[in-house]
Design a protein around this motif. Structure first.
Motif, PDB file in Angstrom:
ATOM      1  N   LEU A   1       0.825  -1.210   0.000  1.00  0.00           N
ATOM      2  CA  LEU A   1       0.000   0.000   0.000  1.00  0.00           C
ATOM      3  C   LEU A   1       0.858   1.259   0.000  1.00  0.00           C
ATOM      4  O   LEU A   1       0.549   2.239  -0.684  1.00  0.00           O
ATOM      5  CB  LEU A   1      -0.945  -0.004   1.206  1.00  0.00           C
ATOM      6  CG  LEU A   1      -2.095  -1.017   1.149  1.00  0.00           C
ATOM      7  CD1 LEU A   1      -2.890  -0.998   2.451  1.00  0.00           C
ATOM      8  CD2 LEU A   1      -3.018  -0.743  -0.036  1.00  0.00           C
ATOM      9  N   LYS A   2       1.956   1.234   0.748  1.00  0.00           N
ATOM     10  CA  LYS A   2       2.872   2.378   0.760  1.00  0.00           C
ATOM     11  C   LYS A   2       3.443   2.613  -0.630  1.00  0.00           C
ATOM     12  O   LYS A   2       3.591   3.755  -1.075  1.00  0.00           O
ATOM     13  CB  LYS A   2       4.000   2.142   1.767  1.00  0.00           C
ATOM     14  CG  LYS A   2       3.565   2.304   3.221  1.00  0.00           C
ATOM     15  CD  LYS A   2       4.646   1.838   4.186  1.00  0.00           C
ATOM     16  CE  LYS A   2       5.886   2.674   4.110  1.00  0.00           C
ATOM     17  NZ  LYS A   2       6.915   2.255   5.100  1.00  0.00           N
TER      18      LYS A   2
ATOM     19  N   PHE B   1       0.556   3.973  -2.964  1.00  0.00           N
ATOM     20  CA  PHE B   1       0.246   5.367  -2.692  1.00  0.00           C
ATOM     21  C   PHE B   1       1.451   6.278  -2.901  1.00  0.00           C
ATOM     22  O   PHE B   1       1.307   7.498  -2.825  1.00  0.00           O
ATOM     23  CB  PHE B   1      -0.239   5.534  -1.244  1.00  0.00           C
ATOM     24  CG  PHE B   1      -1.624   5.028  -0.995  1.00  0.00           C
ATOM     25  CD1 PHE B   1      -2.725   5.818  -1.262  1.00  0.00           C
ATOM     26  CD2 PHE B   1      -1.849   3.756  -0.506  1.00  0.00           C
ATOM     27  CE1 PHE B   1      -4.010   5.374  -1.031  1.00  0.00           C
ATOM     28  CE2 PHE B   1      -3.125   3.283  -0.266  1.00  0.00           C
ATOM     29  CZ  PHE B   1      -4.220   4.098  -0.528  1.00  0.00           C
ATOM     30  N   LYS B   2       2.630   5.693  -3.141  1.00  0.00           N
ATOM     31  CA  LYS B   2       3.872   6.458  -3.202  1.00  0.00           C
ATOM     32  C   LYS B   2       3.954   7.349  -1.964  1.00  0.00           C
ATOM     33  O   LYS B   2       3.973   8.585  -2.047  1.00  0.00           O
ATOM     34  CB  LYS B   2       3.939   7.297  -4.477  1.00  0.00           C
ATOM     35  CG  LYS B   2       3.937   6.478  -5.757  1.00  0.00           C
ATOM     36  CD  LYS B   2       4.128   7.341  -6.982  1.00  0.00           C
ATOM     37  CE  LYS B   2       4.129   6.523  -8.251  1.00  0.00           C
ATOM     38  NZ  LYS B   2       4.304   7.340  -9.475  1.00  0.00           N
ATOM     39  N   ALA B   3       4.005   6.706  -0.812  1.00  0.00           N
ATOM     40  CA  ALA B   3       3.857   7.382   0.478  1.00  0.00           C
ATOM     41  C   ALA B   3       4.765   8.596   0.635  1.00  0.00           C
ATOM     42  O   ALA B   3       4.328   9.648   1.113  1.00  0.00           O
ATOM     43  CB  ALA B   3       4.110   6.382   1.610  1.00  0.00           C
TER      44      ALA B   3
ATOM     45  N   LEU C   1       3.500  11.405  -1.538  1.00  0.00           N
ATOM     46  CA  LEU C   1       2.213  11.884  -1.016  1.00  0.00           C
ATOM     47  C   LEU C   1       2.413  12.802   0.186  1.00  0.00           C
ATOM     48  O   LEU C   1       1.844  13.900   0.254  1.00  0.00           O
ATOM     49  CB  LEU C   1       1.340  10.686  -0.632  1.00  0.00           C
ATOM     50  CG  LEU C   1      -0.083  10.991  -0.153  1.00  0.00           C
ATOM     51  CD1 LEU C   1      -0.868  11.740  -1.220  1.00  0.00           C
ATOM     52  CD2 LEU C   1      -0.801   9.704   0.226  1.00  0.00           C
TER      53      LEU C   1
ATOM     54  N   THR D   1      -5.339  15.158   0.249  1.00  0.00           N
ATOM     55  CA  THR D   1      -4.538  13.933   0.340  1.00  0.00           C
ATOM     56  C   THR D   1      -5.182  12.810  -0.469  1.00  0.00           C
ATOM     57  O   THR D   1      -4.490  12.073  -1.184  1.00  0.00           O
ATOM     58  CB  THR D   1      -4.383  13.487   1.813  1.00  0.00           C
ATOM     59  OG1 THR D   1      -3.735  14.520   2.552  1.00  0.00           O
ATOM     60  CG2 THR D   1      -3.546  12.221   1.913  1.00  0.00           C
TER      61      THR D   1
ATOM     62  N   ALA E   1      -3.657  11.054  -3.642  1.00  0.00           N
ATOM     63  CA  ALA E   1      -3.489   9.596  -3.580  1.00  0.00           C
ATOM     64  C   ALA E   1      -4.146   8.939  -4.784  1.00  0.00           C
ATOM     65  O   ALA E   1      -3.582   8.020  -5.397  1.00  0.00           O
ATOM     66  CB  ALA E   1      -4.080   9.052  -2.286  1.00  0.00           C
TER      67      ALA E   1
ATOM     68  N   ILE F   1      -2.183   6.646  -7.468  1.00  0.00           N
ATOM     69  CA  ILE F   1      -2.622   5.264  -7.704  1.00  0.00           C
ATOM     70  C   ILE F   1      -2.879   5.042  -9.190  1.00  0.00           C
ATOM     71  O   ILE F   1      -2.463   4.022  -9.766  1.00  0.00           O
ATOM     72  CB  ILE F   1      -3.888   4.950  -6.885  1.00  0.00           C
ATOM     73  CG1 ILE F   1      -3.566   4.902  -5.391  1.00  0.00           C
ATOM     74  CG2 ILE F   1      -4.500   3.615  -7.318  1.00  0.00           C
ATOM     75  CD1 ILE F   1      -4.792   4.853  -4.501  1.00  0.00           C
TER      76      ILE F   1
ATOM     77  N   GLY G   1      -8.125   4.052  -7.322  1.00  0.00           N
ATOM     78  CA  GLY G   1      -7.746   5.377  -7.794  1.00  0.00           C
ATOM     79  C   GLY G   1      -8.961   6.264  -8.029  1.00  0.00           C
ATOM     80  O   GLY G   1      -8.961   7.446  -7.651  1.00  0.00           O
TER      81      GLY G   1
ATOM     82  N   PHE H   1     -10.794   7.021  -4.474  1.00  0.00           N
ATOM     83  CA  PHE H   1     -10.054   8.007  -3.684  1.00  0.00           C
ATOM     84  C   PHE H   1     -10.201   9.399  -4.287  1.00  0.00           C
ATOM     85  O   PHE H   1     -10.382  10.391  -3.562  1.00  0.00           O
ATOM     86  CB  PHE H   1      -8.570   7.629  -3.602  1.00  0.00           C
ATOM     87  CG  PHE H   1      -8.227   6.756  -2.441  1.00  0.00           C
ATOM     88  CD1 PHE H   1      -7.649   7.288  -1.300  1.00  0.00           C
ATOM     89  CD2 PHE H   1      -8.490   5.397  -2.463  1.00  0.00           C
ATOM     90  CE1 PHE H   1      -7.334   6.489  -0.215  1.00  0.00           C
ATOM     91  CE2 PHE H   1      -8.188   4.583  -1.385  1.00  0.00           C
ATOM     92  CZ  PHE H   1      -7.605   5.129  -0.245  1.00  0.00           C
TER      93      PHE H   1
END
Length: 307
Positions: free
Chosen positions: A26-27, A30-32, A35, A72, A76, A80, A115, A118
């Motif tokens: 998930l990280k 989402f490209k934590a 983000l 956010t 996100a 995604i 995607g 969100f």
């Protein structure tokens, strides 16, 4: 007794590993890091709008939550969808091979649906702040998903310019959730983020030049070479020099620190013409750029804190 306990322990270990793997996936999806980096300018834009309109955070905490959560989620959603569309490129590039879209840990249909969901929820949240904030959110989303990811990234070297627009609207989202955007401050914030992203992205593209080349992505170092890229980096960093002076209401300490940061970055950029290790130099520029934007936007909040 010990035989009965062993399967339970094993199952617990497997469950823990699966949970850890899901969080990692998930990280990546989402490209934590990206983000989180994009949320900071939203926060700064929001805070400065409160400061310059002499409003209190206490009276606007609800709007703040809607703004941060909404922006956010929109960002996100865009990230995604970028992963969903770029799965063929990510399969080739070494640094992206472990993304769940490549490994298949999360099916592409699920990724696409996430995607869209969100994105929609994020826009709904932003519409509960102001229409202008939602419009800037849409501009950033549309630019990143369609104009950057789907159109220019694989075809043109100016993809970096287009991609930079999507990141540069983030402080405008925060500001316009409180106050209309026809003001000098949010415009200068837009310019800082826009210009900063150019040398930042060029440095990444230099570091990963061979991977981008293999994937057929038209990044400037791939198409025009390192010399041209170095010149572009110096030009864009130099363009940052006058911007702190347009933020004089933030005070002399801010102007001095921001100017020193700009001069330091310019010196480091010019050194690129003399270095023999281009990749090491590109990594230094990358690290400087990340710290530069973080320090600058946190500093904007610090110097406007009520005494």
């Amino acid at each position: 007794m010990y035989k009965d306990e062993a399967p339970s322990i094993q199952k617990g270990i497997v469950d823990e590993q699966n949970t850890s793997s899901l969080i990692t996936d998930l990280k990546a999806l989402f490209k934590a890091g990206v983000l989180i980096a994009n949320v900071l300018p939203v926060l700064t834009g929001f805070w400065l709008a409160l400061h310059f309109t002499e409003q209190s955070f206490r009276n606007n905490w609800g709007v703040f939550l809607l703004t941060i959560v909404g922006s956010t989620m929109v960002m996100a959603g865009a990230l995604i969808l970028n992963n969903w569309y770029d799965v063929d490129i990510d399969t080739i590039m070494e640094r992206t091979k472990k993304r769940p879209t490549v490994t298949g840990n999360i099916p592409l249909k699920v990724v696409f649906t996430m995607g869209i969901i969100f994105t929609l929820i994020g826009f709904i949240f932003l519409l509960f702040t102001t229409v202008e904030a939602a419009i800037y959110g849409f501009i950033g989303w549309f630019t990143y998903v369609f104009l950057y990811t789907m159109w220019s990234k694989r075809r043109y070297t100016f993809n970096t310019i287009i991609g930079s627009v999507s990141g540069a609207v983030t402080p405008l989202i925060g500001w316009t959730a409180i106050e209309p955007g026809f003001h000098k401050i949010p415009f200068v914030l837009f310019l800082i983020i826009f210009i900063f992203q150019m040398p930042h992205t060029f440095a990444i593209a230099m570091k990963k030049c061979q991977e981008y080349k293999a994937a057929g992505v038209a990044m400037l170092p791939v198409v025009r070479g390192f010399k041209i890229t170095k010149r572009q980096i110096v030009v864009y960093v130099a363009c940052l020099l006058p911007l702190p002076f347009f933020l004089s209401p933030l005070g002399t300490p801010f102007i001095v620190i921001a100017t020193l940061l700009n001069i330091g970055w310019l010196v480091a950029s010019i050194y690129g013409f003399f270095t023999k290790d281009d990749l090491k130099w590109a990594h230094v520029i990358f690290l400087y750029s990340v710290n530069y934007v973080t320090i600058l936007f946190v500093l904007m909040i610090i110097v406007t804190l009520p005494i």
